[in-house]
Design a protein around this motif. Sequence first.
Motif, PDB file in Angstrom:
ATOM      1  N   SER A   6      14.064  42.581   3.565  1.00 31.16           N
ATOM      2  CA  SER A   6      15.388  41.566   3.008  1.00 31.16           C
ATOM      3  C   SER A   6      15.777  42.860   1.264  1.00 31.16           C
ATOM      4  O   SER A   6      16.539  42.455   0.428  1.00 31.16           O
ATOM      5  CB  SER A   6      15.466  40.598   2.904  1.00 31.16           C
ATOM      6  N   GLY A   7      14.996  43.163   0.802  1.00 34.62           N
ATOM      7  CA  GLY A   7      15.392  44.771  -0.281  1.00 34.62           C
ATOM      8  C   GLY A   7      15.014  43.701  -1.688  1.00 34.62           C
ATOM      9  O   GLY A   7      15.387  44.076  -2.670  1.00 34.62           O
ATOM     10  N   GLY A   8      14.062  43.459  -1.342  1.00 32.00           N
ATOM     11  CA  GLY A   8      13.555  41.598  -2.549  1.00 32.00           C
ATOM     12  C   GLY A   8      12.384  42.881  -3.240  1.00 32.00           C
ATOM     13  O   GLY A   8      12.181  43.868  -3.311  1.00 32.00           O
ATOM     14  N   VAL A   9      11.148  41.826  -3.596  1.00 33.57           N
ATOM     15  CA  VAL A   9       9.704  41.894  -3.861  1.00 33.57           C
ATOM     16  C   VAL A   9       9.113  43.204  -3.040  1.00 33.57           C
ATOM     17  O   VAL A   9       9.611  42.534  -1.846  1.00 33.57           O
ATOM     18  CB  VAL A   9       9.234  40.996  -4.906  1.00 33.57           C
ATOM     19  N   ALA A  10       8.558  43.662  -3.423  1.00 30.44           N
ATOM     20  CA  ALA A  10       7.169  44.738  -2.671  1.00 30.44           C
ATOM     21  C   ALA A  10       6.329  43.220  -2.126  1.00 30.44           C
ATOM     22  O   ALA A  10       5.473  42.454  -3.228  1.00 30.44           O
ATOM     23  CB  ALA A  10       6.331  45.590  -3.314  1.00 30.44           C
ATOM     24  N   LEU A  11       5.590  43.219  -1.380  1.00 31.20           N
ATOM     25  CA  LEU A  11       4.821  42.667  -0.681  1.00 31.20           C
ATOM     26  C   LEU A  11       3.939  42.573  -1.478  1.00 31.20           C
ATOM     27  O   LEU A  11       3.141  41.401  -1.970  1.00 31.20           O
ATOM     28  CB  LEU A  11       4.238  42.241   0.686  1.00 31.20           C
ATOM     29  N   ASP A  12       2.877  44.003  -1.370  1.00 30.19           N
ATOM     30  CA  ASP A  12       1.618  43.440  -2.725  1.00 30.19           C
ATOM     31  C   ASP A  12       2.140  43.408  -4.346  1.00 30.19           C
ATOM     32  O   ASP A  12       1.624  42.801  -4.437  1.00 30.19           O
ATOM     33  CB  ASP A  12       1.701  45.444  -2.692  1.00 30.19           C
TER      34      ASP A  12
END
Length: 90
Positions: A6-12
């Motif tokens: 979704s273009g948000g924060v990276a999972l890591d």
Amino acid sequence: MSRSSSGGVALDAFLAFIFTFVVFLFLGNLAYLLLRRALDGRVSRGTAKWAAAILQYGIIVGGGSTRAPGTSSPSTRRPSRHRSVSSVSC
């Protein structure tokens, strides 16, 4: 670092935030417990609870405000020591 779909924060980065938050929550609660035990009997019960709560919240909030090593905000970067070409006089 990979971005989420979704273009948000990276999972890591999100998982690192959650892990860090849980660690500092645990450390804050542990500090509260240890300080309460150390102060009980030496000062009033209210003072012991108040002092322990200040330490607990300080650890939780202070831990959450740390930045990852190697990252800096633009306001904390040092200016370059090199002169620009236009400032050199002959």
